[in-house]
Design a protein around this motif. Sequence first.
Motif, PDB file in Angstrom:
ATOM      1  N   ALA A 101      26.906   3.019  -6.672  1.00 49.25           N
ATOM      2  CA  ALA A 101      27.489   3.142  -8.009  1.00 49.25           C
ATOM      3  C   ALA A 101      26.802   4.256  -8.797  1.00 49.25           C
ATOM      4  CB  ALA A 101      27.373   1.816  -8.751  1.00 49.25           C
ATOM      5  N   LYS A 102      25.484   4.291  -8.750  1.00 49.13           N
ATOM      6  CA  LYS A 102      24.722   5.330  -9.450  1.00 49.13           C
ATOM      7  C   LYS A 102      25.070   6.711  -8.896  1.00 49.13           C
ATOM      8  CE  LYS A 102      21.498   5.190 -11.960  1.00 49.13           C
ATOM      9  NZ  LYS A 102      21.376   5.397 -13.430  1.00 49.13           N
ATOM     10  N   MET A 103      25.149   6.820  -7.572  1.00 47.38           N
ATOM     11  CA  MET A 103      25.449   8.101  -6.935  1.00 47.38           C
ATOM     12  C   MET A 103      26.819   8.619  -7.373  1.00 47.38           C
ATOM     13  SD  MET A 103      26.312   8.776  -2.944  1.00 47.38           S
ATOM     14  CE  MET A 103      27.827   7.819  -3.182  1.00 47.38           C
ATOM     15  N   LEU A 104      27.831   7.751  -7.312  1.00 52.57           N
ATOM     16  CA  LEU A 104      29.180   8.170  -7.695  1.00 52.57           C
ATOM     17  C   LEU A 104      29.245   8.567  -9.165  1.00 52.57           C
ATOM     18  CD1 LEU A 104      31.267   5.463  -5.788  1.00 52.57           C
ATOM     19  CD2 LEU A 104      30.957   7.862  -5.164  1.00 52.57           C
ATOM     20  N   THR A 105      28.505   7.824 -10.002  1.00 52.44           N
ATOM     21  CA  THR A 105      28.464   8.160 -11.427  1.00 52.44           C
ATOM     22  C   THR A 105      27.839   9.533 -11.649  1.00 52.44           C
ATOM     23  OG1 THR A 105      28.274   5.824 -12.026  1.00 52.44           O
ATOM     24  CG2 THR A 105      27.624   7.430 -13.686  1.00 52.44           C
ATOM     25  N   LEU A 106      26.733   9.803 -10.957  1.00 48.88           N
ATOM     26  CA  LEU A 106      26.054  11.088 -11.111  1.00 48.88           C
ATOM     27  C   LEU A 106      26.954  12.246 -10.693  1.00 48.88           C
ATOM     28  CD1 LEU A 106      22.486  10.191  -9.788  1.00 48.88           C
ATOM     29  CD2 LEU A 106      23.115  10.763 -12.138  1.00 48.88           C
ATOM     30  N   TYR A 107      27.611  12.107  -9.539  1.00 52.10           N
ATOM     31  CA  TYR A 107      28.483  13.185  -9.080  1.00 52.10           C
ATOM     32  C   TYR A 107      29.692  13.340  -9.999  1.00 52.10           C
ATOM     33  CZ  TYR A 107      25.713  13.521  -4.843  1.00 52.10           C
ATOM     34  OH  TYR A 107      24.678  13.706  -3.968  1.00 52.10           O
ATOM     35  N   GLY A 108      30.189  12.225 -10.531  1.00 55.20           N
ATOM     36  CA  GLY A 108      31.304  12.297 -11.476  1.00 55.20           C
ATOM     37  C   GLY A 108      30.903  12.999 -12.760  1.00 55.20           C
ATOM     38  N   ARG A 109      29.689  12.717 -13.235  1.00 54.03           N
ATOM     39  CA  ARG A 109      29.221  13.363 -14.468  1.00 54.03           C
ATOM     40  C   ARG A 109      28.984  14.863 -14.265  1.00 54.03           C
ATOM     41  NH1 ARG A 109      28.301  10.406 -18.785  1.00 54.03           N
ATOM     42  NH2 ARG A 109      28.124   8.141 -18.606  1.00 54.03           N
ATOM     43  N   ARG A 110      28.634  15.245 -13.053  1.00 52.83           N
ATOM     44  CA  ARG A 110      28.466  16.680 -12.785  1.00 52.83           C
ATOM     45  C   ARG A 110      29.787  17.420 -12.980  1.00 52.83           C
ATOM     46  NH1 ARG A 110      24.666  16.938  -7.324  1.00 52.83           N
ATOM     47  NH2 ARG A 110      22.781  16.026  -8.284  1.00 52.83           N
ATOM     48  N   LEU A 111      30.894  16.697 -12.805  1.00 56.44           N
ATOM     49  CA  LEU A 111      32.219  17.269 -13.019  1.00 56.44           C
ATOM     50  C   LEU A 111      32.720  17.031 -14.437  1.00 56.44           C
ATOM     51  CD1 LEU A 111      33.919  16.173  -9.656  1.00 56.44           C
ATOM     52  CD2 LEU A 111      32.907  18.393 -10.218  1.00 56.44           C
ATOM     53  N   LYS A 112      31.822  16.500 -15.308  1.00 50.19           N
ATOM     54  CA  LYS A 112      32.152  16.239 -16.715  1.00 50.19           C
ATOM     55  C   LYS A 112      33.326  15.267 -16.866  1.00 50.19           C
ATOM     56  CE  LYS A 112      29.069  19.250 -18.077  1.00 50.19           C
ATOM     57  NZ  LYS A 112      27.788  18.783 -18.672  1.00 50.19           N
TER      58      LYS A 112
END
Length: 319
Positions: A101-112
Amino acid sequence: MNNKPHFKDLSMVRVALFGMAAIVSFTLLSSKESLAEKGVLLSQSTSGTTGAAKKIVVARVVGEPIYQQDIISAFRALPPRVRRAGLNRHYSSLLESVIVAKMLTLYGRRLKLENDPRVKRQLKRAEDALVRDVYLGDLVRKQITDKILRDEYKILAKRNEGIEEVRARHVLLQTESKAKEIINFINTGQNFAELAKKYSIGRTASRGGDLNYFKRDEMVKPFSDAAFALKVGQITQKPVKSDFGWHVIKLEDRRKRKMPTFEKMRPMLRQKVGQKFSNQVVSDLLAQTKVQRFSFDGKTARAAPQESVSPPAAPKPSR
């Protein structure tokens, strides 16, 4: 920077995704609970998070910490039956689920993606739900007093104290002939519980067919009639037919029901009383709120329901 995650153990990833899916699924199911039940849960919530759990780091994802408290929160989101096994039993899968969950959130936030209109719509819905639930919970909590809970306890005690209940085991079979075969096995000295574990198609098979204690009206009539007619230690010498199949029943014990103490029943009493108050709060608010109702196509006005409208009761858990 490479935004794609790299995993060495794909099997663990599958476990993590499965675990996270289970948590998400439960969250979605929980969102369908009645407003009243949510209000009660909010009014009952008194436990805070400890400072230690917020400081202990149990994992890092691209340097971002995952705290012990995150695992505790994920554990609390699991269904009650799953939680019975304890946090330690589920720690590995919970940890991997939270990591994913944390990983997907981080990568999603990198895409704003936090600025994506879809995310903003979901945030608005979540905020509305929280405002609604906190508002109802506050109103309910203000009305629940110790005296009201004790009065409710007295009513339940008067209704339930001294009611006869029995404890029984059963073997559930698909056919009458198979049930007769089990009866023959028992009559030749074979162990009832072991036969239930081996042959029963019921959910209690793993615990030797043990149904624990129950009142007459807590089971279907054919089953209850047969069980209550037995003496302790006896089994039904003829298979008992119900909508579930064919039963062989053994009576383990018979007693008069004794009410648990008030303190042991306090959580249940709060839920029961809270449900009642929640329904009343919603009815009262609807009565004093201007509401316009229309047909599904929006063209025709509709009258308010004749009966008071309240949050639907949560479904009873199956035995």
